[in-house]
Design a protein around this motif. Structure first.
Motif, short mmCIF file in Angstrom:
data_model
loop_
_atom_site.label_atom_id
_atom_site.label_comp_id
_atom_site.label_asym_id
_atom_site.label_seq_id
_atom_site.Cartn_x
_atom_site.Cartn_y
_atom_site.Cartn_z
N MET A 1 0.85 -1.18 0.00
CA MET A 1 0.00 0.00 0.00
C MET A 1 0.90 1.25 0.00
O MET A 1 1.81 1.36 0.81
CB MET A 1 -0.90 -0.02 1.25
N GLN A 24 -1.35 8.52 5.73
CA GLN A 24 -1.28 7.12 6.11
C GLN A 24 -0.05 6.51 5.46
O GLN A 24 0.18 6.67 4.25
CB GLN A 24 -2.53 6.35 5.66
N ARG A 27 2.63 1.09 6.15
CA ARG A 27 2.39 0.13 7.26
C ARG A 27 1.05 0.35 7.94
O ARG A 27 0.69 -0.36 8.87
CB ARG A 27 3.50 0.23 8.29
N GLY A 28 0.33 1.41 7.53
CA GLY A 28 -0.98 1.69 8.12
C GLY A 28 -0.95 2.70 9.24
O GLY A 28 -1.99 3.03 9.80
N ASP A 29 0.24 3.23 9.61
CA ASP A 29 0.34 4.25 10.64
C ASP A 29 -0.18 5.57 10.08
O ASP A 29 -0.12 5.83 8.88
CB ASP A 29 1.79 4.46 11.08
N GLU A 30 -0.64 6.43 10.98
CA GLU A 30 -1.05 7.77 10.58
C GLU A 30 -0.07 8.78 11.17
O GLU A 30 0.23 8.74 12.36
CB GLU A 30 -2.47 8.08 11.09
#
Length: 189
Positions: A1, A24, A27-30
């Motif tokens: 992603m 984002q 790894r999906g962290d914000e």
């Protein structure tokens, strides 16, 4: 992603706009980042190959005054894009700031000025001129209170300043060094 911007929240809208971006990560962290936006810009190093000089300007730069107390900054003519054509805007800025009519422009690059904060991309050019191309005093626009002092300096002096670390405007340093690489003959003392 891939990275993606989830939201861009305005914090200030004016000549320049400031946003806080929610991003984002893959790894999906914000994460949150500040973004300053005011559009693209142009910068030109006009030089006279016959006389081996360049036309620069000296002017107050309030952030420089605030950060260091330095009263003015020696820099090549530059400004924000007013239209879609960087070459047209480059010619206009040079005429306004240092009073030169440019013949041709040599594209150097388009660079991110300060990619950690700003969306600005700067279109960099070299431009030859002759003494006959000096059409006015320059000075910038009165309504913008620019008060630019047009200054011709020997290219050899600009090279010495670059080598000594005293040419402290990044766009001017890039353009002087590019000219040195492309036309080293112009810098011989």
């Amino acid at each position: 992603m891939p990275y993606s911007i989830l939201a861009l929240q305005p914090r200030h809208q004016g000549w320049s706009s400031l946003y806080v971006a929610r991003v984002q990560t893959p790894r999906g962290d914000e994460i949150r980042r500040e973004v300053e936006s005011h559009g693209d810009a142009v910068a030109v190093l006009p030089y006279d190959p016959g006389r081996r000089v360049a036309m620069l300007g000296r002017q107050l730069r309030t952030p420089v005054l605030h950060a260091s107390g330095q009263q003015d900054l020696l820099e090549c003519p530059a400004g924000l894009l007013d239209g879609a054509d960087p070459e047209e805007d480059a010619r206009r800025e040079v005429a306004e700031e240092v009073g030169l009519r440019l013949r041709g422009l040599e594209k150097v690059s388009t660079v991110w000025s300060m990619p950690g904060l700003s969306t600005e991309r700067m279109h960099l050019f070299l431009a030859e001129y002759r003494q006959a191309d000096i059409e006015g005093e320059g000075g910038g626009l009165a309504e913008e209170h620019e008060q630019i002092e047009a200054t011709e300096l020997p290219l050899a002096e600009l090279a010495r300043m670059a080598d000594a670390g005293t040419l402290d405007d990044s766009k001017t340093l890039i353009l002087v060094q590019t000219l040195r690489l492309r036309r080293p003959d112009l810098f011989a003392a």
